[in-house]
Write a protein that holds these residues in place. Structure first.
Motif, PDB file in Angstrom:
ATOM      1  N   THR A   1      16.733  29.303  26.027  1.00  0.00           N
ATOM      2  CA  THR A   1      16.502  30.184  27.171  1.00  0.00           C
ATOM      3  C   THR A   1      16.059  31.583  26.783  1.00  0.00           C
ATOM      4  N   ILE A   2      16.788  32.224  25.870  1.00  0.00           N
ATOM      5  CA  ILE A   2      16.424  33.612  25.549  1.00  0.00           C
ATOM      6  C   ILE A   2      15.145  33.648  24.708  1.00  0.00           C
TER       7      ILE A   2
ATOM      8  N   ALA B   1       7.392  35.208  25.838  1.00  0.00           N
ATOM      9  CA  ALA B   1       6.445  35.280  26.962  1.00  0.00           C
ATOM     10  C   ALA B   1       5.462  36.458  26.872  1.00  0.00           C
TER      11      ALA B   1
ATOM     12  N   LEU C   1       7.776  37.933  33.391  1.00  0.00           N
ATOM     13  CA  LEU C   1       8.271  36.549  33.304  1.00  0.00           C
ATOM     14  C   LEU C   1       7.781  35.745  34.501  1.00  0.00           C
ATOM     15  N   HIS C   2       7.730  36.399  35.646  1.00  0.00           N
ATOM     16  CA  HIS C   2       7.233  35.731  36.849  1.00  0.00           C
ATOM     17  C   HIS C   2       5.775  35.312  36.625  1.00  0.00           C
TER      18      HIS C   2
ATOM     19  N   ASP D   1       4.341  34.798  33.756  1.00  0.00           N
ATOM     20  CA  ASP D   1       4.315  33.745  32.739  1.00  0.00           C
ATOM     21  C   ASP D   1       4.592  32.388  33.383  1.00  0.00           C
ATOM     22  N   ASN D   2       5.568  32.358  34.286  1.00  0.00           N
ATOM     23  CA  ASN D   2       5.881  31.103  34.983  1.00  0.00           C
ATOM     24  C   ASN D   2       4.713  30.621  35.817  1.00  0.00           C
TER      25      ASN D   2
ATOM     26  N   ARG E   1      11.836  33.242  26.514  1.00  0.00           N
ATOM     27  CA  ARG E   1      11.536  34.406  27.358  1.00  0.00           C
ATOM     28  C   ARG E   1      11.123  35.610  26.515  1.00  0.00           C
TER      29      ARG E   1
ATOM     30  N   SER F   1      17.842  36.075  31.256  1.00  0.00           N
ATOM     31  CA  SER F   1      17.565  34.741  30.700  1.00  0.00           C
ATOM     32  C   SER F   1      18.516  33.683  31.238  1.00  0.00           C
TER      33      SER F   1
ATOM     34  N   TYR G   1       9.743  43.687  33.027  1.00  0.00           N
ATOM     35  CA  TYR G   1       9.930  42.450  32.267  1.00  0.00           C
ATOM     36  C   TYR G   1      10.087  41.256  33.212  1.00  0.00           C
ATOM     37  N   LYS G   2      10.833  41.450  34.305  1.00  0.00           N
ATOM     38  CA  LYS G   2      10.999  40.360  35.277  1.00  0.00           C
ATOM     39  C   LYS G   2       9.654  39.998  35.900  1.00  0.00           C
TER      40      LYS G   2
END
Length: 647
Positions: free
Chosen positions: A283-284, A290, A334-335, A337-338, A287, A268, A330-331
């Motif tokens: 920030t956290i 997401a 998040l990618h 989600d972005n 995320r 995060s 998880y990364k």
């Protein structure tokens, strides 16, 4: 004046500076509640451990007895959480705590895009198939009357842990752990805690009842998760109990050796190891939200469970798999989600994520353009609430757009969208601090029920025993969500607008309470250090607001937009300078300056300052530390709320 006397008294009694006592006084503390101020400034561990008000004594005892029986009979348990940061934190707390007490516990979440919120029929069906005899909910369940009946029909008991307001009819659960079940006015403060904090306090009570102690590691993860929930769910930080939780949680979070928590922090906020309360809510928490927004295991996109797995990694009661695997998944999520936020087609996400970049469809921007067109037909000044209706918009991002509308017009906003192939619509509600939209939505529900004999906020889902209607409304005063039948919209909107008309006009007068007019040289490390003594700031106890009059700005502002608005630059960064009397303009480059960021104020800035070199402005702002890499001590940064030309 009377106010100044108040401030003197607070300052003397509590041995704080004038500026801090003014902040406390502005937040509503006075010399009659000095003991509360003391609890506020010096939080004690017992604040977080107290659980007597987390439900009625009867409900607490019923729930403790039921868990004791489950341990004795080696029963299987499922935790059903809400798929947001508060529910994820609560799920981690319940799973960790109950496993530590020796139970066999699994957990599940609704798939938000299809199933909404609440106690999930699909999860109850899984429980039936797996021979589970007890379900514990967290951050949901208070209104899920039908789902609890369904579980009971299949001999599954339900313990609800939740913090949402009670409906007219309570579910027929084994026990309801909810501060609203407690009638003792002395224990009113419990009604202001988050869902995760309810779960935490319930586990603390259970541990006492069973006379067990927890290892330090387990206690630490429970505290950290509880504080994440408190911050993400925006419960009031003016309440000493919530403050104590956040203060302790952040201390633990900053010092933790737990690998899962460290990974969540690193993902995060890669640039810093020391976090403040606002870093978590900015920030956290988003995320953590997401996976709930876009997760769908059927499409191969992990849901909120991935974060529970991550947080529990490295604990004896945690998952046995490799933490690297969770981090990678998880990364990737998040990618995705972005990419969605910056505008993509949902079908594309399931393809390999890297290929998706070429195919950007700018979903959010399309929605924003459509919203702009719809606003053109409205006389916004005359509106009590902005209601925007779209077709097949991504239901995961309409909340973000509702946020923007609310901020831009300082009005409550609702964005709704039809869903492809469905007769239901989904809506996201956002409100201003002075208006409780959860209450308004609920009153609208009751009026609708009186007239039509049914709750408008429901969706129909397919279950093993045919179609069932389930509750589809939840949230809190400033942000909530709902689903309903498209046929009911017109009637519902009429009732809602009548309710909005009942609000007092002063509820729309949202004005800033300025703590103090500062001079240029007052804005320094010392002041920031001073303000930090009252942190955490946040919901219900906002950052102190200051005013700087007659400010002179340099002639090189930097307009900018956010990632999703490449072509629009509504925001601006600028510098405020102080010019020594004997300096010519030529020397001004050397002079001291302060950096300022103003969201949504670029147009106003241009009208006031552009091509007017001598124009001075008054600035209303809060103070922040900009994020700095490296060890340099950052200098205060002005976060501008408003500007006007100096008289």
């Amino acid at each position: 004046s009377f106010k100044d006397d108040e401030i003197e008294v607070i300052s003397d009694e509590l041995n704080t500076t004038k500026i801090l006592s003014k902040i406390l006084n502005t937040a509503g503390f006075d010399k009659n509640n000095l003991d509360t101020i003391d609890r506020f400034i010096n939080p004690k561990m017992e604040e977080i451990l107290r659980y007597e008000g987390v439900s009625s004594e009867e409900e607490l005892n019923k729930s403790f007895e039921r868990v004791k029986r489950a341990i004795k009979n080696k029963e299987k348990v499922i935790v059903n959480g809400d798929p947001d940061a508060d529910g994820i934190s609560g799920t981690t707390i319940l799973t960790t705590g109950l496993r530590q007490l020796g139970l066999d516990v699994n957990y599940g979440f609704p798939i938000r895009s299809r199933e909404g919120h609440g106690l999930q029929l699909r999860i109850i069906q899984e429980a039936i198939e797996q021979g589970v005899s007890l379900i514990v909910s967290t951050d949901c369940g208070t209104k899920d009357v039908e789902a609890v009946d369904y579980a009971n029909e299949h001999n599954i008991d339900v313990i609800i842990t939740d913090h949402h307001i009670l409906g007219r009819k309570l579910p027929n659960a084994t026990a309801i752990i909810n501060p609203y079940m407690n009638q003792d006015p002395e224990l009113n403060e419990f009604k202001y805690i988050s869902g995760s904090f309810v779960s935490f306090k319930w586990i603390m009570g259970l541990k006492d009842y069973l006379d067990v102690t927890f290892p330090k590691q387990i206690f630490e993860i429970l505290v950290i998760c509880s504080s994440l929930g408190v911050l993400s769910d925006r419960v009031s930080l003016k309440k000493p109990m919530n403050r104590a939780m956040v203060k302790l949680g952040i201390d633990y979070l900053n010092a933790t050796k737990l690998e899962g928590v460290k990974a969540l922090k690193a993902i995060s906020i890669p640039t810093r190891s020391f976090l403040r309360a606002r870093d978590i809510s900015r920030t956290i928490a988003p995320r953590m939200n997401a996976p709930g927004r876009i997760g769908d295991p059927e499409l191969g996109i992990p849901d909120s469970s991935i974060i529970v797995d991550l947080l529990m990694s490295g604990l004896k009661v945690g998952p046995k798999s490799n933490i690297k695997d969770f981090i990678q998944k998880y990364k990737r999520l998040l990618h995705q989600d972005n990419l969605i936020k910056t505008g993509l087609d949902v079908e594309d996400q399931v393809d390999l994520v890297d290929e998706v970049n070429d195919k950007r469809k700018r979903m959010t921007e399309e929605i924003e353009t459509k919203i702009e067109h719809m606003l053109e037909g409205l006389n916004v000044d005359a509106e009590k609430i902005l209601i925007i209706k779209g077709d097949n918009w991504n239901s995961g991002v309409i909340g973000i757009d509702a946020d923007r509308l609310r901020d831009r017009f300082v009005l409550p906003a609702i964005i709704m969208t039809t869903l492809e192939g469905s007769d239901f619509i989904k809506g996201s509600v956002r409100s201003i601090p002075t208006i409780n939209m959860y209450e308004v939505m609920e009153k609208t529900q009751f009026k609708f029920e009186e007239k039509h004999g049914r709750n408008p906020y429901q969706i129909e889902v397919e279950t093993l025993i045919g179609k069932r209607k389930v509750n589809a409304f939840g949230g809190h005063a400033q942000a909530c969500g709902f689903s309903m039948s498209a046929d009911d919209i017109e009637e519902w909107e009429k009732i809602l607008r009548e309710e909005m008309n009942q609000l007092k006009p002063e509820q729309y007068d949202f004005s800033y309470k300025i703590i103090k007019d500062l001079r240029f040289y007052d804005i320094n490390h010392k002041l920031l250090h001073e303000l930090d003594r009252l942190s955490p700031y946040g919901e219900g106890f906002d950052f102190p607001i200051f005013c700087l009059k007659n400010a002179r700005v340099t002639d090189s502002p930097r307009p900018f937009g956010n990632r999703m608005q490449k072509d629009r630059t509504p925001h601006v960064e600028f510098k405020i300078v102080i010019k020594q009397n004997n300096e010519s303009n030529h020397d001004a480059k050397k002079s001291r300056f302060l950096k300022a960021t103003a969201f949504g104020l670029w147009e106003k800035y241009q009208t006031l300052v552009f091509d007017k070199p001598e124009q001075k402005i008054d600035i209303i702002f809060t103070l922040d530390y900009p994020h700095k890499r490296g060890g340099k001590r950052p200098f205060p940064h002005l976060m501008v709320l408003d500007i006007k030309s100096s008289k």
